[in-house]
Design a protein around this motif. Structure first.
Motif, PDB file in Angstrom:
ATOM      1  N   THR A  89       1.642   5.497  -7.271  1.00  0.00           N
ATOM      2  CA  THR A  89       1.540   4.981  -8.644  1.00  0.00           C
ATOM      3  C   THR A  89       0.154   5.086  -9.035  1.00  0.00           C
ATOM      4  OG1 THR A  89       3.271   3.333  -8.096  1.00  0.00           O
ATOM      5  CG2 THR A  89       1.921   2.944 -10.120  1.00  0.00           C
ATOM      6  N   LEU A  90      -0.842   4.714  -8.131  1.00  0.00           N
ATOM      7  CA  LEU A  90      -2.192   5.111  -8.122  1.00  0.00           C
ATOM      8  C   LEU A  90      -2.650   6.516  -8.314  1.00  0.00           C
ATOM      9  CD1 LEU A  90      -3.823   2.622  -5.709  1.00  0.00           C
ATOM     10  CD2 LEU A  90      -3.713   2.112  -8.000  1.00  0.00           C
ATOM     11  N   ALA A  91      -2.082   7.174  -7.427  1.00  0.00           N
ATOM     12  CA  ALA A  91      -2.360   8.564  -7.660  1.00  0.00           C
ATOM     13  C   ALA A  91      -1.960   9.278  -8.988  1.00  0.00           C
ATOM     14  CB  ALA A  91      -1.564   9.345  -6.363  1.00  0.00           C
ATOM     15  N   SER A  92      -0.679   8.824  -9.442  1.00  0.00           N
ATOM     16  CA  SER A  92      -0.269   9.379 -10.596  1.00  0.00           C
ATOM     17  C   SER A  92      -1.172   9.079 -11.655  1.00  0.00           C
ATOM     18  CB  SER A  92       1.099   9.228 -10.720  1.00  0.00           C
ATOM     19  OG  SER A  92       1.471   7.853 -11.018  1.00  0.00           O
ATOM     20  N   MET A  93      -1.507   7.689 -11.687  1.00  0.00           N
ATOM     21  CA  MET A  93      -2.196   6.984 -12.701  1.00  0.00           C
ATOM     22  C   MET A  93      -3.707   7.763 -12.942  1.00  0.00           C
ATOM     23  SD  MET A  93      -2.355   2.848 -13.191  1.00  0.00           S
ATOM     24  CE  MET A  93      -3.546   2.845 -11.905  1.00  0.00           C
ATOM     25  N   ALA A  94      -4.038   7.936 -11.667  1.00  0.00           N
ATOM     26  CA  ALA A  94      -5.641   8.928 -11.621  1.00  0.00           C
ATOM     27  C   ALA A  94      -5.294  10.252 -12.627  1.00  0.00           C
ATOM     28  CB  ALA A  94      -5.921   9.236 -10.380  1.00  0.00           C
ATOM     29  N   LEU A 138       0.935  -1.373   0.085  1.00  0.00           N
ATOM     30  CA  LEU A 138       0.128   0.118   0.041  1.00  0.00           C
ATOM     31  C   LEU A 138       0.774   1.068   0.005  1.00  0.00           C
ATOM     32  CD1 LEU A 138      -3.055  -1.168   2.232  1.00  0.00           C
ATOM     33  CD2 LEU A 138      -3.377   0.097   0.134  1.00  0.00           C
ATOM     34  N   ILE A 139       1.729   1.337   0.752  1.00  0.00           N
ATOM     35  CA  ILE A 139       2.727   2.616   0.808  1.00  0.00           C
ATOM     36  C   ILE A 139       3.418   2.617  -0.453  1.00  0.00           C
ATOM     37  CG2 ILE A 139       4.859   3.420   1.834  1.00  0.00           C
ATOM     38  CD1 ILE A 139       4.008   2.127   4.549  1.00  0.00           C
ATOM     39  N   ALA A 140       3.908   1.474  -1.135  1.00  0.00           N
ATOM     40  CA  ALA A 140       4.563   1.805  -2.478  1.00  0.00           C
ATOM     41  C   ALA A 140       3.805   1.767  -3.535  1.00  0.00           C
ATOM     42  CB  ALA A 140       5.242   0.375  -2.419  1.00  0.00           C
ATOM     43  N   LYS A 141       2.490   1.404  -3.565  1.00  0.00           N
ATOM     44  CA  LYS A 141       1.661   1.712  -4.754  1.00  0.00           C
ATOM     45  C   LYS A 141       0.706   2.798  -4.661  1.00  0.00           C
ATOM     46  CE  LYS A 141       1.707  -3.366  -5.123  1.00  0.00           C
ATOM     47  NZ  LYS A 141       2.878  -3.478  -5.798  1.00  0.00           N
TER      48      LYS A 141
END
Ligand code: CMC
Length: 422
Positions: A169-174, A163-166
């Motif tokens: 990645t999820l935020a920038s993808m959004a 969760l900390i690592a991803k």
């Protein structure tokens, strides 16, 4: 002076005396007096729902400490990953521990391709990035069936790492989805904040300015935890049902989304934009005081009745960022608002001071983040706070599934009325 409190039930004359420890007494005293007697405490204003050794907050004196370390020292000397380790483990890492932790986080930044192709690409073209972030967190859990194994420490640690690592990645993808830009994969040669900035902004060649990379890290440190706020409480409440940490974190992120919580940074910039010019500040303040307009967003706090220490650090960070990006034109309006409010009895008497959200939005905007990303920027580092509390909750023998009582104010029992008689 005895450190006890005695409660008398005047209906029965029954008395109970219980200890006061660190300013807290057990509500079980009330249960002992009469199991059907409840305390009415909307919004938990006077209720300590858990014991916690993670974050200390003294709202009257503007003090914030993570595991005993003052936020000012951590913001000046530490990094977000070091602080994340501290929050989760209770101690700062030594060099070897930090190297291992950094390596592990860095190597969990990628997400399953189907997450992007089938979930993120499925959102409506103008979906709000925070809405995407919240749902993506919950969806991410469906890729890890071992996440349900919350009694296994190894599994818990793995999910925490993921969760900390991803989340960056999820935020920038959004963001990239909403901007119609191709997704940028994580670059594991970069630092935690550097990788996030790269995933956000890289189009062709992109060189990260180290001052912005540091500012991002400081903002992550400042937002990492804040004890039992609305989002963390949501994490604990959902976590208490033994839901997996992705689902629980999605609930916490949902709470953070609201404009009275993490959504305030977005509301501040919208408010400053609406005010438009420093000459309009006095009239705006009068509107706020008259209850006609909105509240003064970025001001006031349930716990701080003094300057939020994070706001002081953020204000300084804002100037560091503006050296690189040029001054955000809304800064002058913000400074005038602060000056006007802090010399006005309405705000002084109510002890309303700038909170963490008052200046953070100005920095984010100067760095190029769209307003709709602001709460997502809060959620990335707050994920570690949620997880530290989730971990603490699961190890706390006093805790059970959260289930408050209610004060029923509805009608008494009555018989069903047939349609013809209504
Ligand atoms: N502007 C104008 N008046 C205010 C404000 C404000 N920002 N905040 C509180 N008040 C007044 C409120 O009207 C009330 O006045 P009265 O006693 O005359 O009715 C008094 O101050 C006490 O307010 P409250 O609503 O009882 O205080 P609370 O502890 O329930 O609310 C708060 C805390 C943060 C929700 C509130 O101060 C607020 O709405 N602030 C603006 C939104 C904001 O900046 N939120 C970010 C909080 S910090 C980051 C985070 O936690 O996510």
């Amino acid at each position: 002076m005895p450190e006890t409190i005695t409660i008398t039930d005047d209906r029965t004359g029954k008395q109970i005396t219980v200890p006061i420890t660190d300013g807290v007494f057990p509500a079980s005293a009330v249960r002992e007096l009469d199991p059907s007697l409840y305390i009415y405490d909307p919004a938990y204003m006077q209720t300590a729902a858990c014991k916690s050794s993670i974050t200390y907050l003294d709202g009257d004196n503007g003090v914030l400490r993570y595991r005993g370390y003052p936020i000012e020292q951590l913001a000046a000397k530490s990094t977000y990953l070091e602080v994340a380790y501290l929050l989760l483990n209770g101690e700062l890492p030594d060099a070897a521990q930090l190297a291992t932790w950094t390596y592990e986080v860095t190597n969990h930044t990628y997400i399953h391709e189907n997450m992007r192709k089938r979930f993120v690409d499925g959102f409506h073209y103008d979906a709000h990035p925070m809405g995407m972030f919240v749902s993506s967190l919950a969806a991410l859990g469906t890729f890890y069936n071992d996440a349900k194994d919350i009694d296994d420490k190894a599994s818990r640690d793995k999910q925490i790492l993921r969760l900390i690592a991803k989340t960056p990645t999820l935020a920038s993808m959004a963001y990239r989805f909403s901007a119609g830009l191709p997704f940028v994969y994580p670059d594991n040669d970069l630092s935690f904040p550097g990788n996030f900035l790269n995933m956000m902004w890289k189009v062709g060649e992109y060189n990260i300015d180290p001052r912005l990379e540091r500012a991002m890290d400081v903002l992550f440190i400042l937002h990492a935890d804040h004890e039992q706020n609305c989002g963390t409480t949501a994490m604990r409440i959902v976590g208490s049902s033994h839901a997996d940490p992705y689902t629980s974190a999605a609930a916490a992120a949902s709470a953070l989304y609201g404009p009275l919580h993490g959504g305030a940074n977005e509301a501040v910039v919208r408010m400053l934009t609406d005010i438009g010019h420093i000459d309009n500040v006095p009239a705006f303040i009068e509107e706020v005081k008259g209850g006609k307009g909105s509240r003064l967003m970025g001001f006031g706090h349930r716990v701080y009745k003094n300057y939020d220490p994070r706001a002081t650090i953020i204000k300084k960070t804002a100037y560091d960022v503006f050296e690189v990006t040029g001054k955000n034109p809304l800064l002058d309006i913000a400074l005038k608002l602060e000056e006007t409010a802090l010399s006005d009895p309405y705000f002084v008497d109510r002890k309303l001071y700038p909170n963490v959200d008052f200046y953070s939005g100005l920095i984010y905007q100067a760095m190029g983040f769209p307003v709709s990303m602001f709460t997502v920027l809060f959620a990335i580092p707050r994920t570690v706070g949620w997880l530290a509390h989730w971990q603490e909750l699961l190890g706390d023998k006093d805790q059970k599934i959260s289930r408050p009582r209610q004060w029923y104010t509805g009608v008494e029992a009555r018989d069903y009325t047939p349609m013809a008689g209504r």
